[in-house]
Design a protein around this motif. Structure first.
Motif, mmCIF file in Angstrom:
data_model
loop_
_atom_site.group_PDB
_atom_site.id
_atom_site.type_symbol
_atom_site.label_atom_id
_atom_site.label_comp_id
_atom_site.label_asym_id
_atom_site.label_seq_id
_atom_site.Cartn_x
_atom_site.Cartn_y
_atom_site.Cartn_z
ATOM 1 N N SER A 286 0.832 -1.211 0.000
ATOM 2 C CA SER A 286 0.000 0.000 0.000
ATOM 3 C C SER A 286 0.861 1.253 0.000
ATOM 4 O O SER A 286 0.519 2.251 -0.655
ATOM 5 C CB SER A 286 -0.928 0.008 1.215
ATOM 6 N N GLY A 287 1.998 1.213 0.715
ATOM 7 C CA GLY A 287 2.894 2.368 0.703
ATOM 8 C C GLY A 287 3.480 2.619 -0.670
ATOM 9 O O GLY A 287 3.550 3.767 -1.129
ATOM 10 N N SER A 288 3.884 1.552 -1.344
ATOM 11 C CA SER A 288 4.434 1.699 -2.692
ATOM 12 C C SER A 288 3.370 2.168 -3.679
ATOM 13 O O SER A 288 3.649 2.981 -4.570
ATOM 14 C CB SER A 288 5.030 0.368 -3.162
ATOM 15 N N LEU A 289 2.148 1.662 -3.532
ATOM 16 C CA LEU A 289 1.066 2.090 -4.415
ATOM 17 C C LEU A 289 0.713 3.548 -4.176
ATOM 18 O O LEU A 289 0.490 4.312 -5.131
ATOM 19 C CB LEU A 289 -0.160 1.207 -4.189
ATOM 20 N N LEU A 290 0.689 3.946 -2.912
ATOM 21 C CA LEU A 290 0.403 5.347 -2.588
ATOM 22 C C LEU A 290 1.483 6.257 -3.147
ATOM 23 O O LEU A 290 1.192 7.314 -3.723
ATOM 24 C CB LEU A 290 0.306 5.510 -1.066
#
Length: 344
Positions: A286-290
């Motif tokens: 989720s951090g990488s996608l954000l």
């Protein structure tokens, strides 16, 4: 003369049991604190550039000499023919930054929004190379954080809320709509909450603190996907094995997923195996996608989106299995035949 009083056997038998319970609780709490320390301290102690992909360009002999010098455990160096190719690779997220060498000149190209710690380490390296040529390095930040949050504090602060945004709703929905009969209601609630909360969290970070840039709805959908991945998984674990399932999920996401997410540093700041595991778990994905949606117009979003989609599918599989098992899963539902009294 009265007989001396003797303690009741029941009271005497209870004392060793209480002692064993106290010892077990103390040992369990000590193990928990130690686990927390290991989970959060070890990634910090072992942090630093680990095979961080960077590029170099300039006169071929000079650039290739630098490439051979830097290639190792810290940097993964690629030679580019010119500065345009180097900067294009940074914007496409093929590399995290690069150095352009020239006679009496050193230019450092970074993408702070992609890897804050990596950009800082690369800048330090560029300054060292420039000092060897009795000059100063010029730093070009190609993808920076917004001016209102230049250090990316809002992005870093989103780590725990993103985890709790999937964990807490699952626990509440499982309590309010318990048992087999409430399973589908819990799933519907998790999906709706994920969409609403994703929109709200993104609005706060993008318009409230101005920590994010990029297309709002694209970023919001990514945040919603993260919350759906977590909540679906937590609900499925609870449906299959009850409260212990929520505990297991919480331990994995909080003590493994969160420290290894690389949200505030970038994934290449952790050892390779740790980084890979962190990116497969929802907090890291989720951090990488954000980061991809908020700062790089979606470039690099495919892999983390696929990881989160896999977690959604895994959560649905857990719930489907619980649904097939029926009321035996929760032990709270009874069939009509069981509910009717037996005629005498």
């Amino acid at each position: 003369m009265s007989e001396p009083l003797t303690p009741a056997p029941r009271a005497a038998g209870r004392q060793p049991s209480d002692t064993r319970k106290l010892v077990a609780v103390l040992l369990g709490l000590t193990a928990l604190v130690t686990l927390m320390l290991c989970a959060f301290a070890l990634p910090s102690v072992n942090s630093g550039p680990h095979q961080m992909p960077v590029g170099v360009t300039g006169p071929r002999a000079t650039a290739q000499e630098l490439e051979h010098k830097l290639d190792g455990s810290e940097w993964d160096v690629t030679f580019y023919d010119n500065t345009d190719a180097l900067t294009s690779a940074i914007k496409e997220r093929d590399i995290t930054g690069g150095i352009a060498m020239a006679a009496g000149q050193v230019d450092v190209y970074t993408a702070t929004a992609g890897s804050p710690m990596g950009s800082s380490a690369l800048t330090t390296l560029g300054n060292t190379l420039a000092a060897q040529q009795n000059t100063k390095a010029t730093v070009h930040d190609l993808v920076s954080f917004p001016d209102d949050d230049p250090r990316g504090a809002g992005l870093a602060a989103a780590a725990l809320p993103l985890i709790f945004g999937g964990m807490v709703p699952a626990a509440l929905l499982s309590r309010i709509f318990p048992g087999h009969a409430g399973l589908r209601t819990r799933l519907a609630g998790a999906v709706l909450f994920s969409l609403l909360a994703g929109a709200a969290v993104t609005a706060f970070l993008q318009y409230g603190t101005r920590s994010l840039s990029g297309t709002y709805w694209l970023t919001a959908l990514g945040v919603s996907l993260n919350m759906a991945a977590l909540s679906m998984t937590f609900i499925g674990l609870e449906a299959l094995i009850g409260i212990p399932g929520l505990g297991i999920g919480a331990v994995v996401m909080m003590f493994i997923g969160n420290p290894l997410s690389g949200l505030s540093t970038g994934p290449h700041w952790l050892p390779d195996g740790w980084s890979t595991l962190g990116q497969l778990l929802p907090p890291g994905a989720s951090g990488s996608l954000l980061r991809a949606n908020a700062y790089f117009d979606g470039t690099g979003a495919m892999t983390p989106a696929l990881a989160l989609t896999t977690w959604v599918a895994f959560g649905l599989l857990l719930n489907f299995t619980a649904d097939r098992r029926g009321p035996r899963t929760a032990g709270q539902d009874t069939s009509p035949a069981q509910a009717q009294p037996v005629a005498s």
